[in-house]
Design an enzyme around this catalytic site. Structure first.
Site, PDB file in Angstrom:
ATOM      1  N   TYR A  59      46.521  13.518  70.627  1.00 11.15           N
ATOM      2  CA  TYR A  59      46.873  13.400  69.202  1.00 11.15           C
ATOM      3  C   TYR A  59      46.614  14.730  68.497  1.00 11.15           C
ATOM      4  O   TYR A  59      47.456  15.241  67.764  1.00 11.15           O
ATOM      5  CB  TYR A  59      46.065  12.277  68.533  1.00 11.15           C
ATOM      6  CG  TYR A  59      46.145  12.310  67.031  1.00 11.15           C
ATOM      7  CD1 TYR A  59      47.241  11.785  66.362  1.00 11.15           C
ATOM      8  CD2 TYR A  59      45.128  12.889  66.268  1.00 11.15           C
ATOM      9  CE1 TYR A  59      47.331  11.828  64.972  1.00 11.15           C
ATOM     10  CE2 TYR A  59      45.208  12.935  64.886  1.00 11.15           C
ATOM     11  CZ  TYR A  59      46.311  12.407  64.246  1.00 11.15           C
ATOM     12  OH  TYR A  59      46.392  12.454  62.890  1.00 11.15           O
TER      13      TYR A  59
ATOM     14  N   SER B 201      46.483  17.402  60.226  1.00  9.26           N
ATOM     15  CA  SER B 201      45.224  16.686  60.388  1.00  9.26           C
ATOM     16  C   SER B 201      44.111  17.681  60.645  1.00  9.26           C
ATOM     17  O   SER B 201      44.350  18.766  61.200  1.00  9.26           O
ATOM     18  CB  SER B 201      45.319  15.723  61.581  1.00  9.26           C
ATOM     19  OG  SER B 201      44.059  15.154  61.870  1.00  9.26           O
TER      20      SER B 201
END
Length: 181
Positions: free
Chosen positions: A105, A93
């Site tokens: 995250y 990501s």
């Protein structure tokens, strides 16, 4: 024979436990003869965000999916990929390439980026390849609201296919794509 084989087949493995990924890899190899590529495309966020206000039990669930799922998939697929000189692709990501205040995250995706680089070196010993695709915001169910002006799932799929279809002499190690809007 093309870079991704001549008898395409795919199996979706949603079992977060190790055994599910192994069964999936073994079944695919049995059904189509070999496994040319494995994709670990799992990820989830956590709510509430942040360290102080976050929920440690929810963090554990996220780590099990975001980190352990990628590790389990790689471990289960590796014997098959070694036989076919195959490729392992994992979803990172943009959040794993920069610091984001309080983002647990993002920290799991930092792990993915490091793991992909280490695994690429490990696989290179026998001609295998590993690539991390690190998209920015993608219009998926990950978000509570639609994001039609952001990347679309097919944009990420096209990036993955670029790596998979690259000639064996080219190890595409990372593709980082961001929305223009």
């Amino acid at each position: 024979r093309g870079p991704v084989g001549t008898r395409p087949g795919a199996l979706r493995g949603d079992d977060p436990a190790y055994g599910g990924g192994k069964q999936c890899s073994d079944k695919l190899a049995g059904d189509v003869g070999q496994v040319d590529a494995a994709l670990a495309k799992a990820g989830r966020g956590t709510s509430p965000a942040g360290t102080e206000k976050g929920d440690p039990e929810d963090w554990k669930k996220m780590v099990d999916i975001n980190i352990m799922g990628a590790l389990y998939t790689a471990h289960a697929a590796m014997p098959h990929l070694r036989k076919s000189t195959g490729q392992y692709v994992v979803t990172g990501s943009a959040a794993g390439r920069r610091h984001i205040q309080g983002s647990i995250y993002g920290a799991t995706k930092w792990f993915i980026h490091g793991f992909a680089g280490n695994l690429a070196d490990e696989m290179a010993e026998w001609g295998g390849r590993c690539m991390v695709v690190s998209p920015g915001m993608v219009d998926t169910a990950f978000f509570d609201e639609a994001k039609p002006d952001k990347l679309q799932p097919e944009d990420v799929a096209n990036a993955v296919m670029h790596a998979l279809e690259s000639p064996a002499r080219a190890a595409v190690r990372e593709i980082h794509l961001m929305p223009t809007g």
